[in-house]
Design a protein around this motif. Sequence first.
Motif, PDB file in Angstrom:
ATOM      1  N   UNK A 309       0.825  -1.209   0.000  1.00  0.00           N
ATOM      2  CA  UNK A 309       0.000   0.000   0.000  1.00  0.00           C
ATOM      3  C   UNK A 309       0.851   1.247   0.000  1.00  0.00           C
ATOM      4  N   UNK A 310       0.463   2.185  -0.844  1.00  0.00           N
ATOM      5  CA  UNK A 310       1.202   3.430  -0.904  1.00  0.00           C
ATOM      6  C   UNK A 310       2.542   3.309  -1.591  1.00  0.00           C
ATOM      7  N   UNK A 311       2.697   2.330  -2.501  1.00  0.00           N
ATOM      8  CA  UNK A 311       3.953   2.145  -3.210  1.00  0.00           C
ATOM      9  C   UNK A 311       3.690   2.171  -4.705  1.00  0.00           C
ATOM     10  N   UNK A 312       4.543   2.872  -5.447  1.00  0.00           N
ATOM     11  CA  UNK A 312       4.335   3.026  -6.884  1.00  0.00           C
ATOM     12  C   UNK A 312       5.612   2.682  -7.631  1.00  0.00           C
ATOM     13  N   UNK A 313       5.465   1.935  -8.733  1.00  0.00           N
ATOM     14  CA  UNK A 313       6.562   1.736  -9.678  1.00  0.00           C
ATOM     15  C   UNK A 313       6.612   2.960 -10.577  1.00  0.00           C
ATOM     16  N   UNK A 314       7.695   3.711 -10.485  1.00  0.00           N
ATOM     17  CA  UNK A 314       7.751   5.040 -11.086  1.00  0.00           C
ATOM     18  C   UNK A 314       7.682   4.992 -12.612  1.00  0.00           C
ATOM     19  N   UNK A 315       8.487   4.148 -13.238  1.00  0.00           N
ATOM     20  CA  UNK A 315       8.562   4.143 -14.700  1.00  0.00           C
ATOM     21  C   UNK A 315       7.219   3.824 -15.365  1.00  0.00           C
ATOM     22  N   UNK A 316       6.488   2.763 -14.955  1.00  0.00           N
ATOM     23  CA  UNK A 316       5.174   2.535 -15.562  1.00  0.00           C
ATOM     24  C   UNK A 316       4.228   3.724 -15.419  1.00  0.00           C
ATOM     25  N   UNK A 317       4.284   4.401 -14.275  1.00  0.00           N
ATOM     26  CA  UNK A 317       3.414   5.573 -14.082  1.00  0.00           C
ATOM     27  C   UNK A 317       3.765   6.677 -15.071  1.00  0.00           C
ATOM     28  N   UNK A 318       5.063   6.936 -15.248  1.00  0.00           N
ATOM     29  CA  UNK A 318       5.490   7.992 -16.184  1.00  0.00           C
ATOM     30  C   UNK A 318       5.111   7.641 -17.615  1.00  0.00           C
ATOM     31  N   UNK A 319       5.272   6.380 -17.980  1.00  0.00           N
ATOM     32  CA  UNK A 319       4.892   5.969 -19.342  1.00  0.00           C
ATOM     33  C   UNK A 319       3.386   6.094 -19.559  1.00  0.00           C
ATOM     34  N   UNK A 320       2.595   5.780 -18.537  1.00  0.00           N
ATOM     35  CA  UNK A 320       1.142   5.951 -18.675  1.00  0.00           C
ATOM     36  C   UNK A 320       0.787   7.418 -18.862  1.00  0.00           C
ATOM     37  N   UNK A 321       1.454   8.296 -18.123  1.00  0.00           N
ATOM     38  CA  UNK A 321       1.189   9.726 -18.286  1.00  0.00           C
ATOM     39  C   UNK A 321       1.472  10.182 -19.713  1.00  0.00           C
ATOM     40  N   UNK A 322       2.584   9.733 -20.262  1.00  0.00           N
ATOM     41  CA  UNK A 322       2.936  10.141 -21.635  1.00  0.00           C
ATOM     42  C   UNK A 322       1.956   9.558 -22.637  1.00  0.00           C
ATOM     43  N   UNK A 323       1.558   8.288 -22.407  1.00  0.00           N
ATOM     44  CA  UNK A 323       0.613   7.658 -23.338  1.00  0.00           C
ATOM     45  C   UNK A 323      -0.740   8.358 -23.332  1.00  0.00           C
ATOM     46  N   UNK A 324      -1.140   8.948 -22.222  1.00  0.00           N
ATOM     47  CA  UNK A 324      -2.445   9.622 -22.149  1.00  0.00           C
ATOM     48  C   UNK A 324      -2.426  11.016 -22.760  1.00  0.00           C
ATOM     49  N   UNK A 325      -1.251  11.497 -23.109  1.00  0.00           N
ATOM     50  CA  UNK A 325      -1.184  12.857 -23.640  1.00  0.00           C
ATOM     51  C   UNK A 325      -1.903  13.001 -24.965  1.00  0.00           C
ATOM     52  N   UNK A 326      -1.873  11.919 -25.752  1.00  0.00           N
ATOM     53  CA  UNK A 326      -2.453  12.031 -27.091  1.00  0.00           C
ATOM     54  C   UNK A 326      -1.562  12.892 -27.978  1.00  0.00           C
ATOM     55  N   UNK A 327      -2.120  13.524 -28.979  1.00  0.00           N
ATOM     56  CA  UNK A 327      -1.305  14.375 -29.854  1.00  0.00           C
ATOM     57  C   UNK A 327      -0.757  15.580 -29.090  1.00  0.00           C
ATOM     58  N   UNK A 328       0.565  15.715 -29.094  1.00  0.00           N
ATOM     59  CA  UNK A 328       1.190  16.849 -28.426  1.00  0.00           C
ATOM     60  C   UNK A 328       1.403  17.978 -29.421  1.00  0.00           C
ATOM     61  N   UNK A 329       1.969  19.055 -28.913  1.00  0.00           N
ATOM     62  CA  UNK A 329       2.247  20.197 -29.774  1.00  0.00           C
ATOM     63  C   UNK A 329       3.154  19.762 -30.918  1.00  0.00           C
ATOM     64  N   UNK A 350      -1.573   6.946  -8.091  1.00  0.00           N
ATOM     65  CA  UNK A 350      -2.393   8.106  -8.430  1.00  0.00           C
ATOM     66  C   UNK A 350      -1.751   9.402  -7.945  1.00  0.00           C
ATOM     67  N   UNK A 351      -1.088   9.354  -6.795  1.00  0.00           N
ATOM     68  CA  UNK A 351      -0.459  10.563  -6.276  1.00  0.00           C
ATOM     69  C   UNK A 351       0.742  10.957  -7.124  1.00  0.00           C
ATOM     70  N   UNK A 352       1.519   9.976  -7.589  1.00  0.00           N
ATOM     71  CA  UNK A 352       2.631  10.295  -8.481  1.00  0.00           C
ATOM     72  C   UNK A 352       2.104  10.971  -9.752  1.00  0.00           C
ATOM     73  N   UNK A 353       1.028  10.445 -10.294  1.00  0.00           N
ATOM     74  CA  UNK A 353       0.442  11.047 -11.502  1.00  0.00           C
ATOM     75  C   UNK A 353      -0.020  12.481 -11.239  1.00  0.00           C
ATOM     76  N   UNK A 354      -0.661  12.697 -10.106  1.00  0.00           N
ATOM     77  CA  UNK A 354      -1.184  14.034  -9.810  1.00  0.00           C
ATOM     78  C   UNK A 354      -0.068  15.034  -9.550  1.00  0.00           C
ATOM     79  N   UNK A 355       1.102  14.554  -9.082  1.00  0.00           N
ATOM     80  CA  UNK A 355       2.233  15.456  -8.845  1.00  0.00           C
ATOM     81  C   UNK A 355       2.939  15.789 -10.148  1.00  0.00           C
ATOM     82  N   UNK A 356       3.197  14.766 -10.973  1.00  0.00           N
ATOM     83  CA  UNK A 356       3.988  14.967 -12.181  1.00  0.00           C
ATOM     84  C   UNK A 356       3.150  15.583 -13.311  1.00  0.00           C
ATOM     85  N   UNK A 357       1.844  15.308 -13.339  1.00  0.00           N
ATOM     86  CA  UNK A 357       1.011  15.769 -14.460  1.00  0.00           C
ATOM     87  C   UNK A 357       1.037  17.291 -14.651  1.00  0.00           C
TER      88      UNK A 357
END
Length: 454
Positions: A309-329, A350-357
């Motif tokens: 509980x309360x533990x996140x694998x950082x790399x998968x979270x970062x890759x998910x964030x990038x994948x959700x961006x869709x078309x970038x500038x 979820x907290x890692x995503x909310x901080x980095x997003x």
Amino acid sequence: MRAFASRWWPRTLRGRLSLVALTTATILMVILTVAFNTVVRRHLQHQADDELRTRAAAVAATVVTDGSRVRVLETPGEELLDTNVWIYSGGRLLEKPPSATATSPLTRATGRLVARGASHCVTVHSHDEVRLCSRPVPGGKGAAVVVTALDLSPYRGSADTMLFASLALDAAMLACTYALTRLAVGRALRPVRSMTEHATRWSAIASQERFGAVTRPTELAQLGGSLDALLDRIRALLRHEQQLTRELSHELRNPLARIIAELDWWGARPRSDADTKTTHAAIADAAQSMRTICDTLLDEARDSAATAPGTADVLPVLHRLVDRLGPTKVGVEVVVAARDARLSAGVPDALVERIVSPLLDNALRHARTRVEILARARPGGVRIEVGDDGPGVPASFAAQLFQPGRRADPEDGHGGAGLGLPLARRLARSAGGEVDHDGRRTPGATFVVTLPAG
């Protein structure tokens, strides 16, 4: 027997290792002592036999057997030759020492030795330990045998002296072995005692100290790494429990306030039956809401108990964030890089995503061609850098960067209300981390997220 062994078995690792070393050295010393003294006794016995054979050869030179009758010649020093010497012709005793009788144990032993024929040596235990050796006299027709005797007491005394000396040397060696082993083991275990003292002083939550921060032997370095991982896991669990407690308190406050307000309003003045039913329904609804909140949070706690509980694998979270961006500038590339493929942060995904997003959105708004997200381990946690190659942060605005609603240039054509960076910092600090601006990285802007290890 087991209780006796457990009573006398040392309780400390130092004592047990010293005892094992002492036991091993004792067994080795016993084997070497037995072997050494056996060799010494055999050597002394061979020396005694050689002396007896030499004396027998000297006496045999005085015995004449060329005729039908065996004769003993008279020679100078005959008294010395006659000492402990028996001469037989066939089975008949011709000469014997003056101190021996015909029926004495030594004389009977020499008779038995002569009866065996050839050359033999035996040890006879009478009053003292005596060695007897027989030697046939060569030549002639008469069968003559010379038997010589030697008292083994001096040889046994030498052997016993060697035995006592070797035992004394063994005792001294064992004492030195035990003392040196305790000293060496104590010095080897000094880092372990240091680690124990540090673990006692450190707080599982407040302290950011790590066992792996100090250079240690390989085995202790591996142990320190395991303990660091365990401490990070404990910190993550405790932060999760604290966060769960805060969320539970926050969620329960609203329905509880509603119940109190309904009761105060209902008791303020007389109410009709319809008002009472309405108040009861509102209270029941708030109570049901509280029950739902409790069940939801408890179910979440049970589901996460078997995992981390309360533990996140950082790399998968970062890759998910990038994948959700869709078309970038157009013309902007987003790159995720890491120096360690297994990075774990002590906060939920979820907290890692909310901080980095918000940092990623801010970098995309200002980047010209590239946005880079770099994740790496740091002592006691994880470091995530979000950088772009845009115009960067003006030096005059750096102090106001994390103030809510403040923007460096509100007319720059980019969207945003100036709330993303303050929100990211507040979320990171609530989890024991931080968000900072790295003004040394130019061109562009780089924001650094530090999170506790998981």
